[in-house]
Design an enzyme around this catalytic site. Structure first.
Site, mmCIF file in Angstrom:
data_model
loop_
_atom_site.group_PDB
_atom_site.id
_atom_site.type_symbol
_atom_site.label_atom_id
_atom_site.label_comp_id
_atom_site.label_asym_id
_atom_site.label_seq_id
_atom_site.Cartn_x
_atom_site.Cartn_y
_atom_site.Cartn_z
ATOM 1 N N ARG A 97 11.436 0.158 6.052
ATOM 2 C CA ARG A 97 12.807 0.018 7.077
ATOM 3 C C ARG A 97 13.640 -1.171 6.618
ATOM 4 N NH1 ARG A 97 9.955 -4.512 10.820
ATOM 5 N NH2 ARG A 97 9.222 -5.720 9.060
ATOM 6 N N LYS B 136 -5.282 -0.234 8.204
ATOM 7 C CA LYS B 136 -7.069 -0.549 8.368
ATOM 8 C C LYS B 136 -6.565 -1.664 10.051
ATOM 9 C CE LYS B 136 -8.271 0.795 4.236
ATOM 10 N NZ LYS B 136 -9.084 -0.167 2.720
ATOM 11 N N ALA C 43 -4.358 -2.026 -3.790
ATOM 12 C CA ALA C 43 -2.851 -1.235 -3.553
ATOM 13 C C ALA C 43 -2.081 -2.017 -5.457
ATOM 14 C CB ALA C 43 -1.881 -1.627 -3.056
ATOM 15 N N GLY D 121 -11.880 2.959 1.819
ATOM 16 C CA GLY D 121 -12.401 3.070 0.759
ATOM 17 C C GLY D 121 -11.753 1.742 0.039
ATOM 18 N N TRP E 31 0.971 -1.186 -0.080
ATOM 19 C CA TRP E 31 0.063 0.099 0.086
ATOM 20 C C TRP E 31 0.626 1.270 0.407
ATOM 21 C CZ3 TRP E 31 -4.106 1.998 -1.998
ATOM 22 C CH2 TRP E 31 -4.509 2.538 -1.329
ATOM 23 N N SER F 104 -7.451 -9.911 -2.039
ATOM 24 C CA SER F 104 -7.843 -9.745 -0.847
ATOM 25 C C SER F 104 -6.846 -10.948 0.017
ATOM 26 C CB SER F 104 -8.925 -9.687 -0.109
ATOM 27 O OG SER F 104 -8.608 -9.904 0.942
ATOM 28 N N ARG F 105 -5.874 -9.559 1.089
ATOM 29 C CA ARG F 105 -5.318 -11.088 1.348
ATOM 30 C C ARG F 105 -5.881 -11.951 2.644
ATOM 31 N NH1 ARG F 105 -0.609 -6.888 1.802
ATOM 32 N NH2 ARG F 105 -2.758 -5.562 2.397
ATOM 33 N N ASN F 106 -6.974 -10.816 3.210
ATOM 34 C CA ASN F 106 -7.736 -11.517 4.300
ATOM 35 C C ASN F 106 -8.671 -12.566 3.501
ATOM 36 O OD1 ASN F 106 -7.768 -9.448 6.619
ATOM 37 N ND2 ASN F 106 -7.329 -8.389 4.916
ATOM 38 N N LYS G 169 -14.113 -4.885 7.703
ATOM 39 C CA LYS G 169 -14.552 -5.747 6.406
ATOM 40 C C LYS G 169 -12.833 -6.975 5.910
ATOM 41 C CE LYS G 169 -11.009 -3.775 4.513
ATOM 42 N NZ LYS G 169 -9.838 -4.750 3.588
HETATM 43 N N1 LIG Z 1 -2.340 -4.092 0.091
HETATM 44 C C1 LIG Z 1 -3.303 -3.523 -0.222
HETATM 45 O O1 LIG Z 1 -4.276 -3.172 -0.770
HETATM 46 C C2 LIG Z 1 -4.093 -1.860 0.796
HETATM 47 C C3 LIG Z 1 -3.167 -2.502 2.154
HETATM 48 N N2 LIG Z 1 -4.072 -1.126 3.299
HETATM 49 C C4 LIG Z 1 -3.368 -1.571 4.757
HETATM 50 O O2 LIG Z 1 -2.319 -0.767 5.018
HETATM 51 C C5 LIG Z 1 -0.635 -1.183 6.404
HETATM 52 C C6 LIG Z 1 -0.041 -1.662 5.132
HETATM 53 O O3 LIG Z 1 -0.203 -2.798 4.405
HETATM 54 P P1 LIG Z 1 0.109 -3.180 3.492
HETATM 55 O O4 LIG Z 1 1.368 -1.874 2.608
HETATM 56 O O5 LIG Z 1 -0.502 -4.115 1.981
HETATM 57 O O6 LIG Z 1 0.652 -4.297 3.672
HETATM 58 P P2 LIG Z 1 2.475 -4.900 3.932
HETATM 59 O O7 LIG Z 1 2.484 -6.247 3.779
HETATM 60 O O8 LIG Z 1 2.716 -4.903 1.249
HETATM 61 O O9 LIG Z 1 3.571 -4.056 3.687
HETATM 62 C C7 LIG Z 1 4.513 -3.578 5.416
HETATM 63 C C8 LIG Z 1 5.142 -2.648 5.639
HETATM 64 O O10 LIG Z 1 5.071 -2.091 6.866
HETATM 65 C C9 LIG Z 1 6.610 -1.991 6.898
HETATM 66 N N3 LIG Z 1 6.228 -2.750 8.340
HETATM 67 C C10 LIG Z 1 5.942 -3.961 8.688
HETATM 68 N N4 LIG Z 1 6.476 -3.765 10.039
HETATM 69 C C11 LIG Z 1 6.631 -2.884 10.388
HETATM 70 C C12 LIG Z 1 7.332 -2.046 12.048
HETATM 71 N N5 LIG Z 1 7.489 -2.352 12.872
HETATM 72 N N6 LIG Z 1 8.099 -1.250 11.541
HETATM 73 C C13 LIG Z 1 8.363 -0.480 10.743
HETATM 74 N N7 LIG Z 1 7.338 -0.733 9.605
HETATM 75 C C14 LIG Z 1 7.134 -2.122 9.515
HETATM 76 C C15 LIG Z 1 7.054 -3.226 5.992
HETATM 77 O O11 LIG Z 1 8.454 -2.245 6.313
HETATM 78 P P3 LIG Z 1 9.397 -3.084 5.488
HETATM 79 O O12 LIG Z 1 8.865 -3.918 4.176
HETATM 80 O O13 LIG Z 1 10.879 -1.985 4.806
HETATM 81 O O14 LIG Z 1 10.039 -3.979 6.657
HETATM 82 C C16 LIG Z 1 6.280 -3.140 4.827
HETATM 83 O O15 LIG Z 1 6.990 -1.739 4.014
HETATM 84 C C17 LIG Z 1 -1.870 -2.319 6.731
HETATM 85 O O16 LIG Z 1 -2.771 -2.196 7.438
HETATM 86 C C18 LIG Z 1 -3.352 -2.475 5.326
HETATM 87 O O17 LIG Z 1 -4.302 -3.406 5.881
HETATM 88 C C19 LIG Z 1 -5.309 -0.386 3.022
HETATM 89 C C20 LIG Z 1 -5.417 -0.679 1.803
HETATM 90 C C21 LIG Z 1 -4.894 -1.203 0.608
HETATM 91 O O1 LIG Z 2 -7.827 -2.850 2.121
HETATM 92 C C1 LIG Z 2 -7.583 -3.096 1.069
HETATM 93 C C2 LIG Z 2 -8.583 -2.917 -0.027
HETATM 94 O O2 LIG Z 2 -9.339 -2.025 0.524
HETATM 95 C C3 LIG Z 2 -6.479 -5.129 1.116
HETATM 96 O O3 LIG Z 2 -7.501 -5.804 0.926
HETATM 97 P P1 LIG Z 2 -6.871 -6.940 2.072
HETATM 98 O O4 LIG Z 2 -5.667 -6.467 3.586
HETATM 99 O O5 LIG Z 2 -7.495 -8.334 2.308
HETATM 100 O O6 LIG Z 2 -5.769 -7.129 0.900
#
Ligand SMILES: NC(=O)C1=CN([C@@H]2O[C@H](COP(=O)(O)OP(=O)(O)OC[C@H]3O[C@@H](n4cnc5c(N)ncnc54)[C@H](OP(=O)(O)O)[C@@H]3O)[C@@H](O)[C@H]2O)C=CC1
Ligand SMILES: O=C(CO)COP(=O)(O)O
EC number: 1.1.1.94
Length: 298
Positions: free
Chosen positions: A33, A82, A114, A110, A14, A227-229, A164
């Protein structure tokens, strides 16, 4: 602080998608990180010196990350995570409130996979904040393929975005057990009612659950293997161990810990949340078919 500058913190799926989107109109830094080969990747110190920050790290990591890294210098923050903190049952706005005044924080909600945003596909997002000024300051950064809305209902958006993910796990289980589209549609519809009931207890607006933050994100996430979930649910339906599912996933699935948080909160405040309670039990090892029987009981 570098006036007018913007950075994304967390270069996961994201974070990278938001970085792509926010780079369409202006330079947008990104940090994480683990160093990554991404345009305008900078160290944390440089990112933290920006006036506008988008924080896209997993919900369960936020408190420790803020404690270890965050110094408030007047920055404006958009929270992209989220989830609900499982250890305390606290909402993200409560955690951020320990570090940043609420008028400097907004929450993105919303339907937004990603994988589609990073391709520049159109979507609509809500920026939720007690401060409309905060929304107005971030809105110009967004590209033309993202339509943004403002809402003052922070708790509604937070609960919708978190809940959700738990319902997406349930829907993935339903799909994996091949229970049919009638069952899946009923589950999603009743899940929406349950999410709204839970949100109402905490002062959320009903309209938030009928809009992008609730129904929109739920319909997206509960109906797609993107969706991962949802994919966690598929794994559970095949009696895979949760640790194996998460290892194979390699990305965060926020619904797993949020199911625990909702289960704790619903029991503490006596809120009727049967689907979330069953997801928690299934995550703890209950046979999904037994959960189905219990949910079907009249
Ligand atoms: N993916 C999607 O479609 C969407 C995701 N979201 C929300 O966004 C958030 C992130 O999800 P997403 O990006 O998909 O997850 P990922 O698993 O793809 O990435 C997680 C990120 O968080 C970083 N991270 C993990 N643990 C730590 C920590 N302890 N300290 C600092 N950084 C940390 C990682 O850093 P590094 O890689 O550098 O180790 C990585 O960049 C979640 O809450 C998700 O629900 C919301 C909408 C859409
Ligand atoms: O929040 C999301 C889409 O809006 C991403 O959903 P997942 O974390 O289940 O992949």
């Amino acid at each position: 602080m570098q006036k007018g500058s913007i950075a994304v913190i967390g270069a996961g799926k994201w974070g990278q998608a938001l970085h792509f989107a926010l780079s369409q109109k202006q330079k947008c830094y990104i940090t994480s990180r683990t160093k990554k080969d991404i345009e305008n990747f900078v160290d944390l110190k440089t990112a933290m010196d920006c006036e506008y920050l988008i924080i896209a790290i997993p919900a369960q990591e936020i408190r420790s990350w803020l404690k270890e890294n965050f110094i408030f210098k007047g920055q404006k923050i958009l929270v992209a995570s989220k989830g609900i903190e499982a250890t305390t049952g606290e909402f993200l706005n409560e955690i951020y409130a320990n570090f940043i005044p609420s008028e400097n924080v907004g929450f993105i909600s919303g339907p937004s996979f990603a994988a589609e945003v990073i391709k520049g596909l159109p979507c609509a997002l809500v920026i939720n904040s007690t401060s409309k000024k905060l929304y107005e300051s971030f809105q110009p950064f967004f590209p033309n393929f993202i339509k943004t809305y403002y809402s003052v209902d922070v708790i509604g958006a937070e609960i919708a975005g978190a809940y959700k993910n738990v319902l997406a796990i349930a829907s993935g289980i339903c799909e994996g057990l091949q229970l049919g589209k009638n069952a899946q549609a009923s589950l999603i519809a009743r899940g929406l009612v349950e999410m709204q009931r839970f949100g109402k207890y905490f002062g959320a607006k009903k309209s938030s659950f009928l809009g992008l933050s609730g129904a929109g994100d739920l319909f997206l996430t509960a109906n797609s293997t993107m969706s991962r979930n949802f994919r966690v649910g598929l794994g559970l339906s095949q009696s895979k161990k949760l640790c194996v599912i998460l290892e194979e996933l390699g990305e965060v699935a926020e619904g797993v810990k949020t199911a625990d948080a909702i289960d704790k909160l619903s029991k503490k405040y006596k809120i009727y949340t049967p689907i979330a309670n069953e997801v928690k039990l299934i995550l703890d090892g209950k046979n999904p078919k037994d959960s189905l029987k219990d949910l079907l009981k009249n």
